[in-house]
Write an enzyme that holds these catalytic residues in place. Structure first.
Site, mmCIF file in Angstrom:
data_model
loop_
_atom_site.group_PDB
_atom_site.id
_atom_site.type_symbol
_atom_site.label_atom_id
_atom_site.label_comp_id
_atom_site.label_asym_id
_atom_site.label_seq_id
_atom_site.Cartn_x
_atom_site.Cartn_y
_atom_site.Cartn_z
ATOM 1 N N ARG A 87 -5.402 -3.471 -4.434
ATOM 2 C CA ARG A 87 -4.056 -1.993 -5.015
ATOM 3 C C ARG A 87 -4.376 -1.809 -6.044
ATOM 4 O O ARG A 87 -5.540 -0.306 -6.243
ATOM 5 C CB ARG A 87 -2.565 -2.197 -5.156
ATOM 6 C CG ARG A 87 -2.305 -2.997 -3.386
ATOM 7 C CD ARG A 87 -2.065 -2.047 -2.347
ATOM 8 N NE ARG A 87 -1.280 -2.071 -1.594
ATOM 9 C CZ ARG A 87 -1.933 -2.359 0.318
ATOM 10 N NH1 ARG A 87 -3.115 -2.258 0.352
ATOM 11 N NH2 ARG A 87 -1.489 -2.780 0.674
ATOM 12 N N LYS A 96 0.736 -0.004 -3.541
ATOM 13 C CA LYS A 96 1.936 -0.394 -2.374
ATOM 14 C C LYS A 96 1.947 -1.457 -2.209
ATOM 15 O O LYS A 96 1.162 -2.211 -1.603
ATOM 16 C CB LYS A 96 0.975 0.725 -1.290
ATOM 17 C CG LYS A 96 1.032 0.394 -0.029
ATOM 18 C CD LYS A 96 -0.191 0.831 1.219
ATOM 19 C CE LYS A 96 0.556 1.038 2.644
ATOM 20 N NZ LYS A 96 -0.354 0.958 3.473
#
Length: 151
Positions: free
Chosen positions: A94, A129
């Site tokens: 991420r 996320k």
């Protein structure tokens, strides 16, 4: 680069290249050395890619790094594959996908390990996320004079 810096290439996933710096022992100094080896590889990869073009356009990389425990193992019954799992791998991924081209974006955990050798500049609190919001930092060159900044 990986062999020279004693980091392990785990696999490629699409356009991502997963490497890991294993600490040689379970000490803070060894963790810092492992993080520094990964940062050195990333900096050299960024330097090398600057010389490449494709169809008249320059190529660029984004790099994400996070530090912490992961589970590693061999999977498969007929074709074996070494892999890593765990939140540390997901957060590193991420960090890469939310990073800036041509820069190394790291978590606070990695920034802390890099502090003695690398200057890092605070970027922002970024939602990752599946992992919530994390303070992120951009790695500077090892000889940069600036100290890490805090939010």
């Amino acid at each position: 680069l990986c062999l020279h810096h004693k980091v392990e290439k785990i696999k490629t996933i699409g356009d991502a290249y997963l490497i890991v710096g294993f600490p040689e022992e379970q000490t803070q100094a060894a963790y810092s050395q492992a993080a520094a080896r990964v940062a050195e590889v990333a900096l050299q990869m960024l330097a090398v890619i600057q010389g490449f073009t494709l169809g008249g356009s320059g190529l660029n990389l984004r790099v994400g790094a996070h530090s912490g425990p992961a589970v590693a193992g061999v999977i498969g019954t007929t074709k074996f594959c070494y892999d890593l799992w765990g939140p540390v791998v997901n957060i590193a991924s991420r960090l890469e996908s939310s990073g800036l081209e041509g820069r190394i974006q790291v978590s606070e955990a990695t920034m802390t390990l890099l502090k003695p050798r690398f200057a890092c500049e605070y970027r922002d609190l970024i939602p990752l996320k599946g992992a919530g919001s994390h303070p992120t930092y951009l790695v500077c060159t090892p000889d940069a004079a600036a100290a890490p900044r805090s939010p």
